[in-house]
Design a protein around this motif. Structure first.
Motif, short mmCIF file in Angstrom:
data_model
loop_
_atom_site.label_atom_id
_atom_site.label_comp_id
_atom_site.label_asym_id
_atom_site.label_seq_id
_atom_site.Cartn_x
_atom_site.Cartn_y
_atom_site.Cartn_z
N GLY A 120 0.81 -1.21 0.00
CA GLY A 120 0.00 0.00 0.00
C GLY A 120 0.84 1.26 0.00
O GLY A 120 2.00 1.24 0.42
N PRO A 121 0.25 2.37 -0.47
CA PRO A 121 0.98 3.62 -0.58
C PRO A 121 1.36 4.14 0.80
O PRO A 121 0.72 3.80 1.80
N PRO A 122 2.46 4.94 0.82
CA PRO A 122 3.20 5.47 -0.33
C PRO A 122 4.30 4.54 -0.83
O PRO A 122 4.99 4.87 -1.78
N SER A 123 4.46 3.38 -0.20
CA SER A 123 5.56 2.49 -0.56
C SER A 123 5.24 1.67 -1.80
O SER A 123 4.12 1.20 -1.98
N SER A 124 6.25 1.47 -2.64
CA SER A 124 6.12 0.57 -3.79
C SER A 124 6.67 -0.82 -3.49
O SER A 124 6.62 -1.71 -4.33
N LEU A 127 4.79 -6.47 0.85
CA LEU A 127 4.71 -6.90 2.24
C LEU A 127 3.84 -8.14 2.31
O LEU A 127 2.80 -8.23 1.64
N TYR A 128 4.29 -9.12 3.10
CA TYR A 128 3.50 -10.34 3.29
C TYR A 128 3.26 -10.51 4.79
O TYR A 128 4.06 -11.10 5.50
N TYR A 149 3.74 -24.31 -6.91
CA TYR A 149 4.21 -23.23 -7.78
C TYR A 149 3.61 -21.93 -7.25
O TYR A 149 2.40 -21.83 -7.07
N LEU A 150 4.45 -20.94 -6.99
CA LEU A 150 4.03 -19.69 -6.40
C LEU A 150 3.98 -18.57 -7.44
O LEU A 150 4.87 -18.47 -8.29
N PHE A 151 2.97 -17.72 -7.31
CA PHE A 151 2.81 -16.55 -8.15
C PHE A 151 2.67 -15.34 -7.23
O PHE A 151 1.88 -15.35 -6.29
N MET A 152 3.44 -14.29 -7.51
CA MET A 152 3.41 -13.09 -6.67
C MET A 152 3.90 -11.90 -7.48
O MET A 152 4.50 -12.08 -8.54
N HIS A 153 3.62 -10.70 -6.99
CA HIS A 153 4.09 -9.53 -7.73
C HIS A 153 5.53 -9.19 -7.37
O HIS A 153 6.39 -9.05 -8.24
N HIS A 154 5.80 -9.07 -6.09
CA HIS A 154 7.13 -8.66 -5.63
C HIS A 154 8.04 -9.87 -5.43
O HIS A 154 7.65 -10.84 -4.77
N PRO A 155 9.25 -9.83 -5.92
CA PRO A 155 10.19 -10.92 -5.63
C PRO A 155 10.65 -10.84 -4.17
O PRO A 155 10.87 -9.75 -3.64
N PRO A 156 10.84 -11.99 -3.52
CA PRO A 156 11.32 -12.00 -2.14
C PRO A 156 12.84 -12.08 -2.06
O PRO A 156 13.39 -12.67 -1.12
N ASP A 170 9.34 -6.64 1.54
CA ASP A 170 9.96 -6.09 2.74
C ASP A 170 10.45 -7.16 3.72
O ASP A 170 11.40 -6.92 4.46
N ASP A 171 9.77 -8.30 3.75
CA ASP A 171 10.04 -9.31 4.77
C ASP A 171 10.50 -10.63 4.15
O ASP A 171 9.86 -11.67 4.32
N PRO A 172 11.64 -10.62 3.44
CA PRO A 172 12.04 -11.81 2.69
C PRO A 172 12.42 -13.00 3.58
O PRO A 172 12.15 -14.14 3.21
N GLU A 173 13.04 -12.75 4.71
CA GLU A 173 13.46 -13.88 5.56
C GLU A 173 12.25 -14.60 6.15
O GLU A 173 12.22 -15.83 6.21
#
Length: 268
Positions: A120-124, A127-128, A149-156, A170-173
């Motif tokens: 969500g704004p203002p961040s591009s 977040l999971y 098989y996973l589908f997502m917008h942001h790469p982790p 934001d929370d890849p680990e």
């Protein structure tokens, strides 16, 4: 089995132009090409940034285009999207228990999970959250050892692109920890506006260009932040031996300068 991956439509209301291009015209050409050449696909996954500004008018354009499209189209949200506006137009969209745009498809012995990484704004960035992680954990447990098989917008993970690596998940680990102990075969994502592939922690991944504008690989190689490079969709084959991903630059497919009957039947 075969399915199609499309990403980053960046639709704007009818008649508008975005960065010198008309996103709806490219989407129309893309859908027509898929329907003509890949009607046997199981589905077409669109991994986010459906609209440039998350406007209701843009989502209505997309819904109109998909109403008579012959294949199922799971839709994901990206950082340019607005979850409330999206759900108001796609009132029948699959949602998880928390109202996030997440769904599961089970086909050909595999489990296909479609995730909502919109922060969500203002961040591009993506977040999971814990609520979304609970849903993913449940689905991974239900998979019972089947391929996922996973589908997502942001790469982790970092994709070695200076700009996009600032606005990955934001929370890849925390996300990576959820996948441990499960047979996750591949991650399909968008966001980067480039063809990207590789392996992350033993999991293969792929992304592809936007249907509208792209991000140059090297900052400064063009004078603007975005670039005009060929859009593409991906044709994905899942076999008993692995995964095959073909990117098709459908708008740039032209005959070669050669006789139509040349080179036919001479290779084997």
């Amino acid at each position: 089995m075969k399915f199609i991956h499309v990403t980053d439509l960046h639709l704007v209301p009818e008649g508008e132009v975005l960065w010198g291009l008309k996103p709806i015209e490219t989407l129309d050409a893309c859908l027509a090409d898929i329907a003509k050449h890949h009607a046997d696909a199981s589905f077409v996954a669109i991994t986010g940034d459906l609209a440039e500004r998350g406007e209701i008018a843009a989502y209505k354009l997309l819904k109109q285009r998909l109403e008579n499209f012959p294949l199922p189209v799971p839709l994901l949200l990206g950082n340019h999207d607005d979850r409330v506006n999206f759900k108001s137009v796609f009132s029948d969209a699959a949602l998880d228990h928390g109202g996030f745009v997440q769904q599961v498809r089970e086909e050909h012995g595999g489990v296909f999970l479609f995730l909502d990484t919109l922060k969500g704004p203002p961040s591009s960035a993506g977040l999971y959250t814990e609520e979304r992680r609970q849903w993913l954990t449940q689905q991974l447990d239900k998979a019972g050892g089947r391929p996922v098989y996973l589908f997502m917008h942001h790469p982790p993970f970092f994709i070695s692109h200076e700009l996009m690596d600032r606005i990955m998940l934001d929370d890849p680990e925390e996300f990576a920890a959820l996948l441990q102990g499960h047979d996750v075969r591949h991650i399909f994502f968008g966001h980067g506006h480039r063809a990207v592939s590789g392996v992350w922690r033993g999991i293969s991944f792929s992304a592809l260009p936007s249907l509208n504008h792209q991000l140059p690989l090297v900052e400064g190689s063009v004078e603007t932040v975005y670039s005009h490079e060929p859009p593409a969709y991906a044709v994905v084959h899942v076999t008993g031996e692995g995964i095959i991903v073909h990117n098709d630059a459908f708008l740039d497919r032209k005959p070669a300068v050669m006789p139509a009957d040349a080179e036919r039947g001479t290779w084997f």
